[in-house]
Motif scaffolding. Sequence first.
Motif, mmCIF file in Angstrom:
data_model
loop_
_atom_site.group_PDB
_atom_site.id
_atom_site.type_symbol
_atom_site.label_atom_id
_atom_site.label_comp_id
_atom_site.label_asym_id
_atom_site.label_seq_id
_atom_site.Cartn_x
_atom_site.Cartn_y
_atom_site.Cartn_z
ATOM 1 N N SER A 14 0.842 -1.200 0.000
ATOM 2 C CA SER A 14 0.000 0.000 0.000
ATOM 3 C C SER A 14 0.875 1.247 0.000
ATOM 4 O O SER A 14 1.830 1.323 0.774
ATOM 5 C CB SER A 14 -0.880 0.002 1.256
ATOM 6 O OG SER A 14 -1.387 1.297 1.475
ATOM 7 N N ARG A 16 -0.826 4.352 -0.078
ATOM 8 C CA ARG A 16 -1.858 5.365 0.174
ATOM 9 C C ARG A 16 -1.448 6.296 1.319
ATOM 10 O O ARG A 16 -0.830 5.863 2.295
ATOM 11 C CB ARG A 16 -3.155 4.650 0.565
ATOM 12 C CG ARG A 16 -4.405 5.486 0.596
ATOM 13 C CD ARG A 16 -5.609 4.592 0.912
ATOM 14 N NE ARG A 16 -5.544 4.034 2.250
ATOM 15 C CZ ARG A 16 -6.048 4.605 3.332
ATOM 16 N NH1 ARG A 16 -6.675 5.768 3.228
ATOM 17 N NH2 ARG A 16 -5.957 4.040 4.515
ATOM 18 N N ARG A 19 -1.846 5.351 5.197
ATOM 19 C CA ARG A 19 -2.047 3.882 5.095
ATOM 20 C C ARG A 19 -1.767 3.153 6.409
ATOM 21 O O ARG A 19 -0.977 3.606 7.248
ATOM 22 C CB ARG A 19 -1.165 3.334 3.968
ATOM 23 C CG ARG A 19 0.307 3.444 4.284
ATOM 24 C CD ARG A 19 1.153 3.714 3.039
ATOM 25 N NE ARG A 19 2.469 4.142 3.478
ATOM 26 C CZ ARG A 19 3.589 3.455 3.278
ATOM 27 N NH1 ARG A 19 3.580 2.374 2.566
ATOM 28 N NH2 ARG A 19 4.723 3.899 3.760
ATOM 29 N N PHE A 20 -2.367 1.967 6.500
ATOM 30 C CA PHE A 20 -2.177 1.092 7.658
ATOM 31 C C PHE A 20 -1.088 0.048 7.377
ATOM 32 O O PHE A 20 -0.552 -0.569 8.296
ATOM 33 C CB PHE A 20 -3.510 0.394 7.982
ATOM 34 C CG PHE A 20 -3.498 -0.397 9.260
ATOM 35 C CD1 PHE A 20 -3.384 0.231 10.498
ATOM 36 C CD2 PHE A 20 -3.598 -1.781 9.235
ATOM 37 C CE1 PHE A 20 -3.366 -0.499 11.682
ATOM 38 C CE2 PHE A 20 -3.586 -2.529 10.413
ATOM 39 C CZ PHE A 20 -3.475 -1.884 11.638
ATOM 40 N N GLY A 21 -0.769 -0.150 6.102
ATOM 41 C CA GLY A 21 0.124 -1.220 5.677
ATOM 42 C C GLY A 21 1.412 -1.364 6.473
ATOM 43 O O GLY A 21 1.788 -2.486 6.854
ATOM 44 N N PRO A 90 -3.469 -4.529 1.275
ATOM 45 C CA PRO A 90 -4.861 -4.225 1.628
ATOM 46 C C PRO A 90 -5.765 -4.667 0.484
ATOM 47 O O PRO A 90 -5.280 -5.165 -0.542
ATOM 48 C CB PRO A 90 -4.858 -2.702 1.738
ATOM 49 C CG PRO A 90 -3.845 -2.264 0.742
ATOM 50 C CD PRO A 90 -2.801 -3.366 0.675
ATOM 51 N N GLU A 91 -7.059 -4.486 0.682
ATOM 52 C CA GLU A 91 -8.017 -4.782 -0.390
ATOM 53 C C GLU A 91 -8.642 -3.474 -0.855
ATOM 54 O O GLU A 91 -9.218 -2.742 -0.064
ATOM 55 C CB GLU A 91 -9.097 -5.728 0.145
ATOM 56 C CG GLU A 91 -10.147 -6.068 -0.897
ATOM 57 C CD GLU A 91 -11.049 -7.213 -0.437
ATOM 58 O OE1 GLU A 91 -10.529 -8.205 0.104
ATOM 59 O OE2 GLU A 91 -12.267 -7.087 -0.611
ATOM 60 N N TYR A 92 -8.497 -3.193 -2.163
ATOM 61 C CA TYR A 92 -9.145 -2.031 -2.763
ATOM 62 C C TYR A 92 -10.126 -2.536 -3.825
ATOM 63 O O TYR A 92 -9.709 -3.180 -4.799
ATOM 64 C CB TYR A 92 -8.118 -1.124 -3.466
ATOM 65 C CG TYR A 92 -7.139 -0.393 -2.563
ATOM 66 C CD1 TYR A 92 -7.274 -0.367 -1.177
ATOM 67 C CD2 TYR A 92 -6.062 0.301 -3.122
ATOM 68 C CE1 TYR A 92 -6.370 0.307 -0.381
ATOM 69 C CE2 TYR A 92 -5.156 0.985 -2.331
ATOM 70 C CZ TYR A 92 -5.309 0.979 -0.955
ATOM 71 O OH TYR A 92 -4.410 1.651 -0.174
ATOM 72 N N ASN A 93 -11.382 -2.229 -3.648
ATOM 73 C CA ASN A 93 -12.407 -2.641 -4.630
ATOM 74 C C ASN A 93 -12.249 -4.112 -5.027
ATOM 75 O O ASN A 93 -12.161 -4.459 -6.203
ATOM 76 C CB ASN A 93 -12.362 -1.717 -5.860
ATOM 77 C CG ASN A 93 -12.722 -0.295 -5.470
ATOM 78 O OD1 ASN A 93 -13.592 -0.092 -4.606
ATOM 79 N ND2 ASN A 93 -12.056 0.693 -6.045
ATOM 80 N N HIS A 94 -12.195 -4.944 -4.000
ATOM 81 C CA HIS A 94 -12.102 -6.402 -4.167
ATOM 82 C C HIS A 94 -10.850 -6.859 -4.910
ATOM 83 O O HIS A 94 -10.851 -7.935 -5.526
ATOM 84 C CB HIS A 94 -13.361 -6.967 -4.832
ATOM 85 C CG HIS A 94 -14.490 -7.127 -3.850
ATOM 86 N ND1 HIS A 94 -15.595 -7.913 -4.084
ATOM 87 C CD2 HIS A 94 -14.660 -6.613 -2.613
ATOM 88 C CE1 HIS A 94 -16.400 -7.859 -3.041
ATOM 89 N NE2 HIS A 94 -15.863 -7.077 -2.132
ATOM 90 N N TYR A 121 -5.247 -7.582 4.714
ATOM 91 C CA TYR A 121 -6.115 -6.953 5.723
ATOM 92 C C TYR A 121 -7.145 -6.114 4.984
ATOM 93 O O TYR A 121 -6.963 -5.735 3.827
ATOM 94 C CB TYR A 121 -5.288 -6.086 6.693
ATOM 95 C CG TYR A 121 -4.444 -5.049 6.007
ATOM 96 C CD1 TYR A 121 -3.224 -5.404 5.433
ATOM 97 C CD2 TYR A 121 -4.875 -3.729 5.875
ATOM 98 C CE1 TYR A 121 -2.456 -4.473 4.765
ATOM 99 C CE2 TYR A 121 -4.106 -2.791 5.217
ATOM 100 C CZ TYR A 121 -2.893 -3.178 4.660
ATOM 101 O OH TYR A 121 -2.130 -2.256 3.983
ATOM 102 N N GLY A 122 -8.272 -5.878 5.667
ATOM 103 C CA GLY A 122 -9.327 -5.089 5.038
ATOM 104 C C GLY A 122 -10.586 -5.143 5.883
ATOM 105 O O GLY A 122 -10.511 -5.288 7.112
ATOM 106 N N GLY A 123 -11.741 -5.073 5.212
ATOM 107 C CA GLY A 123 -13.023 -5.145 5.911
ATOM 108 C C GLY A 123 -13.383 -6.598 6.186
ATOM 109 O O GLY A 123 -12.539 -7.403 6.608
ATOM 110 N N TYR A 155 -9.704 -4.928 10.298
ATOM 111 C CA TYR A 155 -8.438 -4.664 10.998
ATOM 112 C C TYR A 155 -8.533 -3.459 11.939
ATOM 113 O O TYR A 155 -7.825 -3.382 12.931
ATOM 114 C CB TYR A 155 -7.308 -4.446 9.971
ATOM 115 C CG TYR A 155 -7.444 -3.119 9.275
ATOM 116 C CD1 TYR A 155 -6.828 -1.984 9.756
ATOM 117 C CD2 TYR A 155 -8.281 -2.981 8.171
ATOM 118 C CE1 TYR A 155 -6.999 -0.754 9.153
ATOM 119 C CE2 TYR A 155 -8.466 -1.773 7.564
ATOM 120 C CZ TYR A 155 -7.818 -0.657 8.058
ATOM 121 O OH TYR A 155 -8.016 0.558 7.465
#
Length: 198
Positions: A14, A16, A19-21, A90-94, A121-123, A155
Motif C-alpha cells: 500500500s 496510500r 495507510r495502515f500497511g 490491503p483490499e481495494y475494490n475487491h 487486511y481489510g473489511g 483490521y
Amino acid sequence: MDNNKPKLVIVVGSVREGRFGPVVASWFAEQAQTHGGFDIDVVDLADIDIPLALPAASPKYAGDDYPRPAGMAPLTSALETADAFVVVTPEYNHSYPAGLKAAIDWHYTQWTAKPVAFVSYGGAAGGRHAALHLENVLTELHAVTIRDGLAFPNYFHAWEEGRPLDPGAAGYAKTLLDQLAWWAGALRVARGAVPYPG
Ligand SMILES: Cc1cc2nc3c(=O)[nH]c(=O)nc-3n(C[C@H](O)[C@H](O)[C@H](O)COP(=O)(O)O)c2cc1C
C-alpha cells in the motif's frame, strides 16, 4: 548473519496517504525475525519510483538491460536476490492496489520459481479478494504461491498498538513462515541445479 539462510523480501503493497500497511508489515517482519529461518529485507513501495507507463518490450524477454527508472533499482535488486516473498496487501475494490500491480508488471524473471505468501487486511473479507487476485497474477510469472496466508478482517477493530488482538495470529504467522521456508530452501536448490524451463 547466516549466509545460508534464504532471503525473505517483505513487500509493503500500500502506498496510500495515511495507510495502515506499514503497521502490518512491521509486525509481520517481527514474526519473521522471531522465526529465525530467513534473512529479512522489507521493501516499501512508497519509497520506490513506479511509473504506470511501461516500456515497449516485455520484461519477460528483455533481460538485465530493461529500461527501469533509477528510483526503481532498490525494488529490482531486492526482488532479484530474494529466495521468498511475503506481500502485505490491503483490499481495494475487491482486489489489490494499482501500485502493487505496476511493481509486479515492471518485473518478471525476478519472481520465477520462488515462493510467495500473502498477508492481507481489510473489511469483512480480510483482504482475501486481494490475495486471491495476487495468486492468479503471480502464477503467470511462475511464482509458487503458499497455501496458508494471514488475513485480518475488520483490521480497524482487530489491532491495537501495532499488534493484532487475535492471540492465534503469531501461530498462524509461524505456520506460514514454516511453509515458506520449506519452499524457499527447496526452490533455491532446484534453481541452482537446473535452469527453470519457463
Ligand atoms: C480505493 C479503496 C477501495 C477499498 N475497497 C475495499 C474493499 O473492496 N474491501 C475492503 O475490505 N476494504 C476496502 N477498502 C478499505 C481498505 O481495506 C482500508 O482503507 C485499508 O486501510 C487500506 O489499507 P491501507 O490503509 O494500507 O491503504 C478500500 C479502500 C480504498 C482506499
